[in-house]
Scaffold this motif. Structure first.
Motif, PDB file in Angstrom:
ATOM      1  N   ALA A 186      14.493   7.784   2.027  1.00 54.38           N
ATOM      2  CA  ALA A 186      13.752   7.382   2.642  1.00 54.38           C
ATOM      3  C   ALA A 186      13.910   5.645   3.041  1.00 54.38           C
ATOM      4  O   ALA A 186      14.103   5.007   1.607  1.00 54.38           O
ATOM      5  N   ILE A 187      14.003   4.842   4.241  1.00 53.52           N
ATOM      6  CA  ILE A 187      13.060   4.214   4.055  1.00 53.52           C
ATOM      7  C   ILE A 187      12.129   3.054   4.364  1.00 53.52           C
ATOM      8  O   ILE A 187      11.620   4.189   5.575  1.00 53.52           O
ATOM      9  N   VAL A 188      11.394   2.401   4.240  1.00 50.99           N
ATOM     10  CA  VAL A 188      10.355   1.687   4.515  1.00 50.99           C
ATOM     11  C   VAL A 188      10.321   0.130   4.850  1.00 50.99           C
ATOM     12  O   VAL A 188      10.437  -0.541   4.153  1.00 50.99           O
ATOM     13  N   SER A 189      10.544  -0.153   5.873  1.00 47.90           N
ATOM     14  CA  SER A 189      10.788  -1.953   6.439  1.00 47.90           C
ATOM     15  C   SER A 189       9.079  -2.039   7.095  1.00 47.90           C
ATOM     16  O   SER A 189       9.069  -2.527   8.228  1.00 47.90           O
TER      17      SER A 189
ATOM     18  N   GLY B 286       0.865  -1.591  -0.126  1.00 52.76           N
ATOM     19  CA  GLY B 286      -0.013   0.173  -0.024  1.00 52.76           C
ATOM     20  C   GLY B 286       1.248   1.038  -0.254  1.00 52.76           C
ATOM     21  O   GLY B 286       0.797   2.496  -0.588  1.00 52.76           O
ATOM     22  N   ALA B 287       2.165   1.402   0.568  1.00 55.39           N
ATOM     23  CA  ALA B 287       2.335   2.868   0.759  1.00 55.39           C
ATOM     24  C   ALA B 287       3.508   2.591  -0.225  1.00 55.39           C
ATOM     25  O   ALA B 287       3.612   3.280  -1.124  1.00 55.39           O
TER      26      ALA B 287
ATOM     27  N   VAL C 163       1.655   5.652   5.750  1.00 60.14           N
ATOM     28  CA  VAL C 163       2.918   5.525   6.353  1.00 60.14           C
ATOM     29  C   VAL C 163       3.488   6.666   4.838  1.00 60.14           C
ATOM     30  O   VAL C 163       4.095   7.543   4.950  1.00 60.14           O
ATOM     31  N   ALA C 164       2.757   6.403   3.758  1.00 59.03           N
ATOM     32  CA  ALA C 164       3.486   6.813   1.949  1.00 59.03           C
ATOM     33  C   ALA C 164       3.353   8.177   2.590  1.00 59.03           C
ATOM     34  O   ALA C 164       4.653   9.174   2.199  1.00 59.03           O
TER      35      ALA C 164
END
Length: 241
Positions: free
Chosen positions: A79-82, A18-19, A220-221
């Protein structure tokens, strides 16, 4: 809006997907690590999605993770999304890997250190996805689901706790996102947000039952990648309906 380069870990399904979709639609350059790239290439038409790069590999492999963290030869991503996690085994009340998140954040932090030592510069903001039921400062779930959290989710919570603690002590810029129980389906429902400082405690509280994976990913995004709201910097954000 400034276009950013974002590294994704765990974006082939759920919240991460989704992000990723939201970031791609906004025009950000996205690098997604995937053990099976076919999962993402089946979702996205890569010819029509030039801002998506898929890297094959495992989030516990420092070499694969490092390939995702470079926006260029000399700079790190913005940026980092985990959102990595393990599969829950109901018959054993545990995960297929009881330390999946802990090992994932260790690998990510080690990769950043190694890249900086080699001359790559940058200070990306790290978003790590977690769950409610783990606050050290009081109950953050409805009373009705407290037994479920404390018994059924004991192993996942230990793993998430280790991940959160390692990230909080890393010196990196970060936000931990704790979500209520995850459901499916994109909605237009309002998302309530609580904020917790890991040292000082609860700033604002939001207690609820559920939030969908798609809505959590969009949140989040929009709030941690596109705008990166300062009120969430180096803190925990709780999101729920």
């Amino acid at each position: 809006m400034t276009q950013k380069t974002v590294a994704f870990f765990g974006a082939s399904t759920g919240v991460g997907l989704g992000a990723l979709k939201t970031c791609l639609a906004a025009g950000h350059s996205c690098i997604a690590l995937c053990r099976n790239p076919a999962k993402l290439s089946a979702i996205f038409d890569l010819e029509k999605t030039p801002n998506l790069t898929i890297v094959q590999g495992n989030a516990h492999d420092i070499a694969a993770v490092s390939r995702c963290l470079k926006a260029s030869e000399t700079t790190l991503v913005d940026a980092i999304v985990s959102t990595i996690g393990g599969a829950f085994i109901w018959s054993k009340m545990t995960l297929d890997d009881a330390h999946v998140c802990e090992k994932g954040i260790e690998t990510l932090l080690s990769a950043l250190t190694t890249l900086r030592k080699s001359g790559v510069v940058g200070r990306p903001h790290i978003t790590a996805f977690s769950t409610t039921g783990m606050s050290r400062f009081g109950r953050d779930t409805p009373v009705a689901v407290t037994p479920f959290y404390s018994i059924v989710l004991k192993v996942p919570h230990l793993d998430k706790r280790a991940m959160e603690d390692k990230l909080a002590s890393s010196g990196e810029e970060y936000t931990v996102v704790r979500a209520s129980l995850l459901t499916d389906g994109e909605t237009e429902r309002e998302i309530r947000v609580g904020i917790e400082d890991p040292a000082k405690g609860v700033e604002t509280k939001a207690i609820g039952y559920t939030i969908s994976r798609e809505d959590a990913g969009k949140w989040v995004a929009r709030n941690l990648v596109a705008r990166r709201e300062e009120r969430f910097l180096n803190k925990t954000a709780t999101i729920t309906y």
